[in-house]
Design an enzyme around this catalytic site. Structure first.
Site, PDB file in Angstrom:
ATOM      1  N   GLU A  24       0.840  -1.208   0.000  1.00 19.05           N
ATOM      2  CA  GLU A  24       0.000   0.000   0.000  1.00 19.05           C
ATOM      3  C   GLU A  24       0.871   1.253   0.000  1.00 19.05           C
ATOM      4  O   GLU A  24       0.557   2.250  -0.661  1.00 19.05           O
ATOM      5  CB  GLU A  24      -0.907   0.027   1.226  1.00 19.05           C
ATOM      6  N   TYR A  56     -15.924  25.929  -0.707  1.00 23.63           N
ATOM      7  CA  TYR A  56     -15.790  24.478  -0.825  1.00 23.63           C
ATOM      8  C   TYR A  56     -14.811  24.038  -1.900  1.00 23.63           C
ATOM      9  O   TYR A  56     -14.275  22.939  -1.826  1.00 23.63           O
ATOM     10  CB  TYR A  56     -17.141  23.773  -0.973  1.00 23.63           C
ATOM     11  N   GLU A  76      -8.074   6.149  10.439  1.00 25.25           N
ATOM     12  CA  GLU A  76      -8.425   6.963  11.598  1.00 25.25           C
ATOM     13  C   GLU A  76      -7.492   8.169  11.728  1.00 25.25           C
ATOM     14  O   GLU A  76      -7.931   9.274  12.048  1.00 25.25           O
ATOM     15  CB  GLU A  76      -8.364   6.115  12.880  1.00 25.25           C
ATOM     16  N   LYS A 101     -11.847   3.783   1.627  1.00 21.68           N
ATOM     17  CA  LYS A 101     -10.699   3.108   1.016  1.00 21.68           C
ATOM     18  C   LYS A 101     -11.250   1.967   0.156  1.00 21.68           C
ATOM     19  O   LYS A 101     -11.254   0.803   0.561  1.00 21.68           O
ATOM     20  CB  LYS A 101      -9.769   2.594   2.120  1.00 21.68           C
TER      21      LYS A 101
END
Length: 152
Positions: A24, A56, A76, A101
């Site tokens: 990864e 935004y 997290e 993910k």
């Protein structure tokens, strides 16, 4: 803040190198981020001026930069980093951050995996006074600090 206004930004996509596995970190993958910001939009509604709200477009660029930035092991941690940057904006009272993910290395078929966190600003929300205040808050040293870890 007694107003329940929200700005919602969903589907911000960026390529990053987050995860606990070496592959990864080496190959990377796309992440998708959804945000729900608690803001008082009355000043912006009255003035019809983008300087009185959260821009935004700039927010999306900032989030994409954080996803593409320094790798972390956990969603997290990435979500907390994004929440901290959003809460550094003076008009944001709270934020919900969801980091998806979709290509996570899970050995069984799945639709999505995500982490969702809720954070509140630790200090009273100050009314933004134009683009300089908004930009300074978004790019200042607090923008890279994680938000406090208590959930709302």
């Amino acid at each position: 803040m007694d107003v329940s206004d929200q700005i919602i930004l969903t589907g911000v996509r960026a390529f990053g190198y987050h995860g606990v596995y070496a592959e990864e970190r080496r190959e990377g993958q796309e992440f998708v981020v959804d945000l729900v910001l608690d803001v008082d939009t009355r000043a912006a509604a009255a003035s019809d001026d983008v300087a009185d709200t959260v821009h935004y477009g700039e927010l999306a660029e900032q989030v994409a930069g954080l996803v593409a930035g320094e790798p972390v092991d956990l969603l997290e941690t990435l979500a907390a980093r994004i929440a901290g940057a959003v809460l550094a904006r003076p008009s944001v009272a709270g934020v919900q951050v969801t980091v998806h993910k979709p290509a996570a290395p899970i050995p069984v078929p799945f639709g999505d995996v995500a982490v969702r966190i809720h954070r509140r600003a630790s200090a009273p929300v100050a009314a933004a006074s134009g683009p300089a205040a908004s930009h300074a808050a978004a790019s200042g040293p607090a923008a890279s600090r994680p938000a406090e870890e208590s959930s709302a």
